[in-house]
Structures are given as C-alpha cells and as structure tokens.
Design a protein around this motif. Structure first.
Motif, short mmCIF file in Angstrom:
data_model
loop_
_atom_site.label_atom_id
_atom_site.label_comp_id
_atom_site.label_asym_id
_atom_site.label_seq_id
_atom_site.Cartn_x
_atom_site.Cartn_y
_atom_site.Cartn_z
N GLY A 1 0.80 -1.22 0.00
CA GLY A 1 0.00 0.00 0.00
C GLY A 1 0.83 1.26 0.00
N ILE A 2 1.79 1.36 0.90
CA ILE A 2 2.58 2.59 1.00
C ILE A 2 3.50 2.74 -0.20
N ALA A 3 4.02 1.63 -0.73
CA ALA A 3 4.92 1.71 -1.88
C ALA A 3 4.19 2.23 -3.11
N ARG A 4 2.94 1.81 -3.32
CA ARG A 4 2.17 2.27 -4.49
C ARG A 4 2.05 3.79 -4.49
N VAL A 5 1.74 4.35 -3.34
CA VAL A 5 1.53 5.79 -3.28
C VAL A 5 2.83 6.57 -3.41
N PHE A 6 3.86 6.16 -2.69
CA PHE A 6 5.13 6.88 -2.79
C PHE A 6 5.70 6.80 -4.21
N ASP A 7 5.57 5.62 -4.85
CA ASP A 7 6.07 5.49 -6.22
C ASP A 7 5.33 6.42 -7.17
N ALA A 8 4.01 6.52 -6.99
CA ALA A 8 3.22 7.38 -7.87
C ALA A 8 3.53 8.85 -7.65
#
Length: 222
Positions: free
Chosen positions: A130-137
C-alpha cells in the motif's frame, strides 16, 4: 491557506492508499530477509493510540491539534497519470485503509510549523504494497496540479534518501505545495517495522528531529 494546502495534499495520500491493491499493475515484493515480524497479529487501534508520540515526548512548545473532520471534496489530478490511475478523484481526508490505525497532529512554537504522526498495523505485505504504491506514484511525477474542492494546488515532489538503518522498509519524499501565492514544504517519511507502519509528516526539520523517537515508541514492547 498554508495549513489547508498541506492538509489537503496529505489527505490525498490517504485517499489513494484506500484504493484496492489491484489499482496498479505491479506488485511490490517484500525481500524475504525483511519479513521478520510479518506473521505477528496486527495491533489493535487502542494499542496504537498508546504508542503515538505525545506532548511530553516532543518537548516544550508543542501543542496537540484536534482532529479535523473528514472533507468530502472532489479531487482532480492534472499532469500526473500515475496518480490519476490510483484515483485522484477520491475524497481527501481520512486515514489509510489498513486494519488498525491511530493519528496525532501537533503545532510547534505557535507558528505554522506542524508535525503529524500516523500509525498503522496490518500484515507486512499489505502495509508494504500500500505505501509503496503511493510513494512510487507521487515521486514519479516531479510536478503536477491537484484541484481539491475547486482550489488549484501546484505540487512539486522529490524522492529523498530514506533512513535505511530504521525498520524493515523505508520511504521518504519532499512535497512543495503552492496556492494563492503561498507555499508549504512538507517532508513525509514512512517506516515499516514488521506489522507496523509509522508515517511522520510535516515541517522537514521537525520530521528529522522526531522520526527516530516516533519509531522507537511505536515498536517498544508492551
């Protein structure tokens, strides 16, 4: 405007994380060496509340802020397809859609400086994905615009080196929000330690000052 800009942008992060994990094509894989405490049961929200920093932990000059009511505003993201695909029109505000959560907000020195701490507990994989998806975007688009409730906000994002000596996984970014001729700079650092996710956001100097302390208290036994 200064406070609203920061609150709106951080709320967008929360709204994006609330989306299903299948919103993006790639799956974030957790290295096997970092799954240490992934089998532990998630901590209840009441337990997370007791692990948040409080005024006595932060020191003099800090005042707790009451929680803002959720803002059901239409959000449009312009100039960043990755964020749009994650659901830029979701409502701002609220907290991330993990099993258990707790949050605390503080002001410092009677000025516009603020710091916010969020704690989440779920499976290590859910937290990591979850957190990786947002930071990557968010860090994948160096500049874009967010229109929240009719207010346009220019956003510049920059990926920062994460503190690799903390926790099992780390993410960090610097966000600059500009609206109506005023600007706000927010640093946001997330640390996953087993089944706990610690997110500290706010004025860069305050985040740097209290990140270690936040993680230590959140992961203390008992």
């Amino acid at each position: 405007m200064r406070v609203r800009v920061a609150t709106t942008a951080l709320g967008i992060t929360a709204a994006l994380l609330a989306l299903p994990a299948c919103s993006t094509g790639a799956k974030h894989q957790i290295p096997s060496s970092r799954t240490g405490k992934s089998t532990e049961a998630a901590l209840e929200s009441a337990s997370l509340e007791s692990r948040l920093l409080d005024e006595s932990d932060l020191g003099s000059g800090y005042l707790s802020k009451p929680e803002r009511p959720a803002q059901n505003e239409d959000v449009t993201v312009l100039g960043c397809p990755a964020l749009s695909e994650l659901g830029g029109d979701a409502a701002t505000g609220g907290t991330l859609a993990f099993a258990h959560k707790a949050k605390a907000d503080f002001t410092y020195g009677g000025s516009s400086s603020e710091i916010s701490e969020e704690l989440y507990s779920d499976s290590a994989k859910k937290l990591s994905d979850g957190i990786a998806r947002v930071f990557d975007a968010m860090t994948g688009c160096p500049a874009y615009q967010v229109v929240a409730g009719g207010t346009p906000v220019d956003v510049a994002s920059q990926k920062l080196p994460a503190p690799h000596d903390l926790g099992d996984e780390q993410w960090s970014q610097l966000l600059t929000f500009s609206a109506s001729g005023q600007g706000t700079v927010v640093k946001q650092t997330a640390i996953r330690d087993g089944n706990l996710l610690v997110i500290v956001s706010g004025s860069p100097a305050l985040v740097d000052r209290h990140l270690d302390k936040a993680l230590a208290k959140a992961t203390a036994a008992g």
